[in-house]
Design an enzyme around this catalytic site. Structure first.
Site, mmCIF file in Angstrom:
data_model
loop_
_atom_site.group_PDB
_atom_site.id
_atom_site.type_symbol
_atom_site.label_atom_id
_atom_site.label_comp_id
_atom_site.label_asym_id
_atom_site.label_seq_id
_atom_site.Cartn_x
_atom_site.Cartn_y
_atom_site.Cartn_z
ATOM 1 N N GLU A 162 -23.411 -43.443 -27.944
ATOM 2 C CA GLU A 162 -22.641 -43.771 -26.727
ATOM 3 C C GLU A 162 -22.797 -45.207 -26.207
ATOM 4 O OE1 GLU A 162 -24.069 -40.824 -23.951
ATOM 5 O OE2 GLU A 162 -22.949 -39.223 -24.905
ATOM 6 N N GLU A 272 -21.365 -31.877 -31.028
ATOM 7 C CA GLU A 272 -21.431 -31.542 -29.599
ATOM 8 C C GLU A 272 -20.180 -30.808 -29.118
ATOM 9 O OE1 GLU A 272 -23.179 -34.552 -27.163
ATOM 10 O OE2 GLU A 272 -24.266 -35.465 -28.825
HETATM 11 C C1 GLA Z 1 -24.612 -36.235 -24.691
HETATM 12 C C2 GLA Z 1 -25.766 -36.406 -25.649
HETATM 13 C C3 GLA Z 1 -26.481 -35.142 -25.959
HETATM 14 C C4 GLA Z 1 -26.620 -34.254 -24.748
HETATM 15 C C5 GLA Z 1 -25.256 -33.991 -24.166
HETATM 16 C C6 GLA Z 1 -25.288 -33.082 -22.960
HETATM 17 O O1 GLA Z 1 -23.410 -36.055 -25.193
HETATM 18 O O2 GLA Z 1 -25.414 -37.043 -26.846
HETATM 19 O O3 GLA Z 1 -27.749 -35.452 -26.463
HETATM 20 O O4 GLA Z 1 -27.464 -34.828 -23.819
HETATM 21 O O5 GLA Z 1 -24.739 -35.200 -23.751
HETATM 22 O O6 GLA Z 1 -26.202 -32.086 -23.005
#
Ligand code: GLA
Length: 387
Positions: A162, A272
């Site tokens: 990110e 995710e």
């Molecule tokens: C982000 C992170 C993850 C986690 C999610 C929410 O996307 O990459 O490690 O913390 O948020 O749980």
């Protein structure tokens, strides 16, 4: 048998979701990793708590459906190295060893991130900002220590998480902020990937990001990959975080992101994955902490913000199934370039979406309910490869 009955029976066999009577016991579900074995790896982010064996049925479910695990928090900087003189390996080792023992592909998540990283990474012991060289050395020694520790056990690293902004530049947070702002973004990315290549030579190296579907952000991610490739620095794949909702992002954005990343010759991963069914984030990602304001916990908001405390209504169950089905159809159609699909959590009860963006709600973002029974969405997803 009347023709119509024959058609119904055939449909019930190939499309369990349409039979209306699909098995509800977790043991009677087909294993997702087997159903998708010729398409991509199937994974989940699970916690040490999930693996602890306090709920043996949950461990069975994880082992049955998934062939790759992502530690939710265990390998993040604040977990491994919370204070300058403290390294915590035990919990992470137990986690990684569990996955190795069960022959699962182990994700290292994550080496460089603005979040869940202690301030001392960026400031010296007197709280003063570190110099450029000290920051580079902090990155180098952290990456060396962590990658060496897990050598031979972690299969791939989310090297950076990110760092790209919604506009396609760099987010002025964490490392970028510490180095002096956006103009240092390219240098940080190159530095971090070079160290990862040096200290984790036998692992795959990925970039992981949310809202990659957004065209302006996608441009930033493509720039990052191309820049590394032009410099001869290894990057093996891009993880498209999929914290999505019932009606966003639009499917064509998802397809464009997959195709444009794949065109650069790197692996694409859907990471995710969860589908928020609650207001407001079923319709868009809420970035930041604004919705944690206590006012949103007031009685007058409760009915609107937390409508499914007593169970998911049938029509929303169906919307969730439709959404998962259309997304997995896209993933399956792109199986030649998608290497892995990872859910962010094994079941609804363990999802971060119960606490974010508004704390204390009851959400249903995954394929398994709190009691580990499958959602209708599970059957729709499981039916796609056999169609
Ligand atoms: C982000 C992170 C993850 C986690 C999610 C929410 O996307 O990459 O490690 O913390 O948020 O749980």
């Amino acid at each position: 048998m009347k023709t119509i009955h024959k058609i119904c029976l055939a449909l019930a066999l190939i499309l369990p979701a349409c039979s209306g009577g699909q098995p509800q016991h977790p043991a009677e579900t087909p294993a997702l990793k087997d159903v998708y074995k010729d398409a991509f790896k199937m994974g989940a982010a699970v916690s040490s708590f999930d693996l602890s064996g306090r709920n043996p049925e949950l461990v069975d479910l994880i082992l049955k459906h998934f062939n790759t695990l992502t530690p939710g928090n265990e390998l993040k900087p604040e977990s491994l190295h919370p204070r300058p003189d403290v390294w915590n390996w035990e919990r992470a080792d137990r986690y990684v060893d569990f996955a190795v023992e069960h022959d699962m592909f182990v994700m290292g998540h994550t080496l460089c991130w603005h979040n869940q990283t202690p301030e001392f990474f960026w400031n010296d012991k007197d709280g003063k900002p570190k110099s450029h060289d000290e920051l580079v050395e902090t990155l180098r020694s952290y990456i060396e220590t962590v990658c060496t520790h897990f050598k031979g056990r972690v299969d791939a690293w989310d090297v950076i998480n990110e760092i790209v902004s919604e506009e396609g530049g760099y987010r002025d947070k964490g490392w970028v902020h510490a180095f002096g702002g956006e103009e240092y973004g390219d240098e940080i990315v190159k530095t971090v990937f070079r160290f990862a290549e040096q200290y984790a030579p036998d692992t795959e190296l990925y970039y992981n990001e949310f809202n990659v579907w957004r065209p302006s952000k996608l441009e930033g991610v493509l720039h990052l990959v191309k820049m590394l490739q032009e410099e001869g620095i290894r990057i093996d794949g891009v993880g498209i975080q999929a914290h999505w909702g019932l009606n966003y992002p639009k499917n064509h954005y998802v397809e464009e992101a997959i195709e444009k990343i794949a065109a650069l010759g790197v692996k694409v991963m859907i990471t995710e994955l969860d589908i928020d069914v609650l207001p407001l984030s079923k319709e868009g990602q809420i970035i930041g902490q604004a919705m944690r304001d206590p006012q949103f916990q007031l009685e007058e908001f409760e009915e609107f913000f937390d409508p499914y405390k007593d169970g998911l209504p049938e029509e929303v169950e169906k919307e969730l199934a439709d959404r998962y089905e259309e997304l997995f159809q896209i993933f399956y159609d792109h199986r030649d370039v998608i290497d892995r699909v990872t859910f962010w959590g094994p079941h609804d009860g363990s999802s971060w979406k119960n606490g974010s963006p508004i704390p204390g709600r009851t959400n249903y973002p995954l394929l398994f309910n709190r009691d580990l029974t499958p959602h209708e969405a599970f059957w729709r997803v499981a039916a796609i490869p056999g169609k």
